[in-house]
Scaffold this motif. Structure first.
Motif, PDB file in Angstrom:
ATOM      1  N   PRO A  88      15.537  -1.662  -6.417  1.00 35.98           N
ATOM      2  CA  PRO A  88      15.179  -3.045  -6.060  1.00 35.98           C
ATOM      3  C   PRO A  88      13.791  -3.462  -6.534  1.00 35.98           C
ATOM      4  O   PRO A  88      13.390  -4.594  -6.323  1.00 35.98           O
ATOM      5  CB  PRO A  88      15.245  -3.028  -4.533  1.00 35.98           C
ATOM      6  N   ALA A  89      13.036  -2.557  -7.142  1.00 37.03           N
ATOM      7  CA  ALA A  89      11.700  -2.883  -7.639  1.00 37.03           C
ATOM      8  C   ALA A  89      11.434  -2.066  -8.893  1.00 37.03           C
ATOM      9  O   ALA A  89      12.101  -1.052  -9.150  1.00 37.03           O
ATOM     10  CB  ALA A  89      10.639  -2.609  -6.580  1.00 37.03           C
ATOM     11  N   GLN A  90      10.449  -2.515  -9.669  1.00 35.30           N
ATOM     12  CA  GLN A  90      10.098  -1.810 -10.904  1.00 35.30           C
ATOM     13  C   GLN A  90       8.603  -1.490 -10.939  1.00 35.30           C
ATOM     14  O   GLN A  90       7.944  -1.593 -11.971  1.00 35.30           O
ATOM     15  CB  GLN A  90      10.475  -2.656 -12.140  1.00 35.30           C
ATOM     16  N   SER A  91       8.057  -1.128  -9.795  1.00 38.04           N
ATOM     17  CA  SER A  91       6.630  -0.815  -9.716  1.00 38.04           C
ATOM     18  C   SER A  91       6.408   0.269  -8.668  1.00 38.04           C
ATOM     19  O   SER A  91       6.956   0.190  -7.561  1.00 38.04           O
ATOM     20  CB  SER A  91       5.821  -2.064  -9.349  1.00 38.04           C
ATOM     21  N   ASN A  92       5.591   1.281  -9.004  1.00 34.53           N
ATOM     22  CA  ASN A  92       5.301   2.322  -8.020  1.00 34.53           C
ATOM     23  C   ASN A  92       4.279   1.862  -6.985  1.00 34.53           C
ATOM     24  O   ASN A  92       3.912   2.622  -6.087  1.00 34.53           O
ATOM     25  CB  ASN A  92       4.818   3.608  -8.703  1.00 34.53           C
ATOM     26  N   ASP A  93       3.819   0.607  -7.093  1.00 34.94           N
ATOM     27  CA  ASP A  93       2.958   0.019  -6.061  1.00 34.94           C
ATOM     28  C   ASP A  93       3.777  -0.599  -4.934  1.00 34.94           C
ATOM     29  O   ASP A  93       3.224  -1.013  -3.918  1.00 34.94           O
ATOM     30  CB  ASP A  93       2.052  -1.069  -6.658  1.00 34.94           C
ATOM     31  N   HIS A 107       6.295  -4.029   0.835  1.00 39.71           N
ATOM     32  CA  HIS A 107       4.832  -3.953   0.865  1.00 39.71           C
ATOM     33  C   HIS A 107       4.334  -3.669  -0.541  1.00 39.71           C
ATOM     34  O   HIS A 107       4.810  -2.747  -1.211  1.00 39.71           O
ATOM     35  CB  HIS A 107       4.343  -2.860   1.811  1.00 39.71           C
ATOM     36  N   ASP A 108       3.401  -4.489  -0.991  1.00 40.23           N
ATOM     37  CA  ASP A 108       2.749  -4.294  -2.284  1.00 40.23           C
ATOM     38  C   ASP A 108       1.373  -3.699  -2.012  1.00 40.23           C
ATOM     39  O   ASP A 108       0.480  -4.391  -1.523  1.00 40.23           O
ATOM     40  CB  ASP A 108       2.628  -5.632  -3.020  1.00 40.23           C
ATOM     41  N   ARG A 109       1.200  -2.413  -2.278  1.00 37.84           N
ATOM     42  CA  ARG A 109      -0.068  -1.760  -1.962  1.00 37.84           C
ATOM     43  C   ARG A 109      -1.205  -2.238  -2.861  1.00 37.84           C
ATOM     44  O   ARG A 109      -2.375  -2.083  -2.532  1.00 37.84           O
ATOM     45  CB  ARG A 109       0.064  -0.245  -2.058  1.00 37.84           C
ATOM     46  N   LYS A 110      -0.864  -2.852  -3.989  1.00 35.22           N
ATOM     47  CA  LYS A 110      -1.895  -3.369  -4.889  1.00 35.22           C
ATOM     48  C   LYS A 110      -2.522  -4.639  -4.335  1.00 35.22           C
ATOM     49  O   LYS A 110      -3.740  -4.814  -4.348  1.00 35.22           O
ATOM     50  CB  LYS A 110      -1.287  -3.633  -6.271  1.00 35.22           C
ATOM     51  N   SER A 111      -1.700  -5.550  -3.824  1.00 36.55           N
ATOM     52  CA  SER A 111      -2.203  -6.806  -3.263  1.00 36.55           C
ATOM     53  C   SER A 111      -2.402  -6.733  -1.758  1.00 36.55           C
ATOM     54  O   SER A 111      -3.125  -7.543  -1.174  1.00 36.55           O
ATOM     55  CB  SER A 111      -1.234  -7.953  -3.591  1.00 36.55           C
ATOM     56  N   GLY A 112      -1.736  -5.773  -1.114  1.00 37.24           N
ATOM     57  CA  GLY A 112      -1.804  -5.669   0.341  1.00 37.24           C
ATOM     58  C   GLY A 112      -0.788  -6.538   1.064  1.00 37.24           C
ATOM     59  O   GLY A 112      -0.732  -6.541   2.293  1.00 37.24           O
ATOM     60  N   GLU A 113       0.042  -7.268   0.324  1.00 41.49           N
ATOM     61  CA  GLU A 113       1.004  -8.186   0.936  1.00 41.49           C
ATOM     62  C   GLU A 113       2.159  -7.431   1.585  1.00 41.49           C
ATOM     63  O   GLU A 113       2.748  -6.529   0.996  1.00 41.49           O
ATOM     64  CB  GLU A 113       1.555  -9.146  -0.113  1.00 41.49           C
ATOM     65  N   VAL A 114       2.474  -7.803   2.823  1.00 41.30           N
ATOM     66  CA  VAL A 114       3.654  -7.318   3.517  1.00 41.30           C
ATOM     67  C   VAL A 114       4.593  -8.509   3.689  1.00 41.30           C
ATOM     68  O   VAL A 114       4.185  -9.552   4.211  1.00 41.30           O
ATOM     69  CB  VAL A 114       3.310  -6.720   4.892  1.00 41.30           C
ATOM     70  N   CYS A 115       5.832  -8.367   3.259  1.00 42.03           N
ATOM     71  CA  CYS A 115       6.751  -9.509   3.249  1.00 42.03           C
ATOM     72  C   CYS A 115       8.060  -9.137   3.947  1.00 42.03           C
ATOM     73  O   CYS A 115       8.625  -8.067   3.708  1.00 42.03           O
ATOM     74  CB  CYS A 115       7.038  -9.930   1.804  1.00 42.03           C
ATOM     75  N   VAL A 116       8.517 -10.021   4.842  1.00 39.80           N
ATOM     76  CA  VAL A 116       9.817  -9.872   5.499  1.00 39.80           C
ATOM     77  C   VAL A 116      10.638 -11.108   5.157  1.00 39.80           C
ATOM     78  O   VAL A 116      10.249 -12.225   5.493  1.00 39.80           O
ATOM     79  CB  VAL A 116       9.680  -9.738   7.026  1.00 39.80           C
TER      80      VAL A 116
END
Length: 209
Positions: A88-93, A107-116
């Motif tokens: 479902p994603a193409q990034s190890n972040d 969760h995008d650890r690069k930006s810090g965004e948590v999305c539901v």
């Protein structure tokens, strides 16, 4: 010299054909072993004690198994992405939990965004909920608070205000009310333009200064 042990265990890949949700176990079809059908196999999980994690693959999902030499016992290690079930994603972040009904928690650890993201209802039940942020936006056509609401800072509104109920008074304010560029109207009577009968002249007084 370290003693060597030969257990005869093999790594196999197969498709889930049955699920025992209560016991967290699977039956797997192994194409490489002439479509052998395994007995019920436990599936590994991150934790199963006081802190536990629960998740099971779907029927038809590709999984990896460790089986004994006879294929009578073993364990399901987990599922694998493939041409039919892509990542479902193409990034190890990214950390992503995606459900078949379209719900996604990420969760995008690069930006810090948590999305539901969900079409269903998000329910949070707790004795106390504390949200700390430099800024909070509630972006919804309607927001309802079913209990008392205390605003300790300044309350600013831009779309007007309406209210009703409240027992003996719909609104009770302790302090001074200032109105700038407007009026206060009660039952059709204007505070700024109302008049009173003038007993001296028989007419009416002027409007308030």
């Amino acid at each position: 010299m370290q003693k060597l042990y030969e257990f005869g265990a093999t790594l196999q890949f197969g498709l889930v054909e049955a699920i025992d949700a209560g016991r967290h176990m699977l039956k797997v079809n192994i194409p490489a072993l002439e479509n052998m059908h395994t007995d019920w196999l436990p599936m590994l999980t991150a934790a199963a004690g006081g802190n536990c994690f629960y998740s099971l693959p779907d029927v038809g999902e590709l999984v990896a198994c460790i089986l004994d030499a006879r294929g009578e016992s073993g364990v399901v290690l987990g599922a694998l992405y493939n041409q039919s079930d892509t990542a479902p994603a193409q990034s190890n972040d990214m950390w992503v939990k995606q459900f078949s009904n379209g719900t996604v928690i990420s969760h995008d650890r690069k930006s810090g965004e948590v999305c539901v993201q969900t079409n269903g209802t998000v329910v949070v039940e707790a004795d106390t909920v504390l949200v700390k942020a430099s800024d909070i936006t509630l972006d919804a056509p309607s927001t309802t608070a079913t209990g008392s609401l205390l605003v300790q800072g300044k309350l600013t509104y831009q779309g007007g205000m309406a209210g009703s109920g409240g027992g003996s008074a719909a609104a009770s304010i302790a302090g001074t009310i200032k109105v700038k560029g407007g009026d206060v109207v009660a039952d059709g009577k204007s505070l700024k333009s109302h008049t009173h009968p003038d007993l001296t002249s028989g007419g009416h007084t002027g409007t308030p200064d």
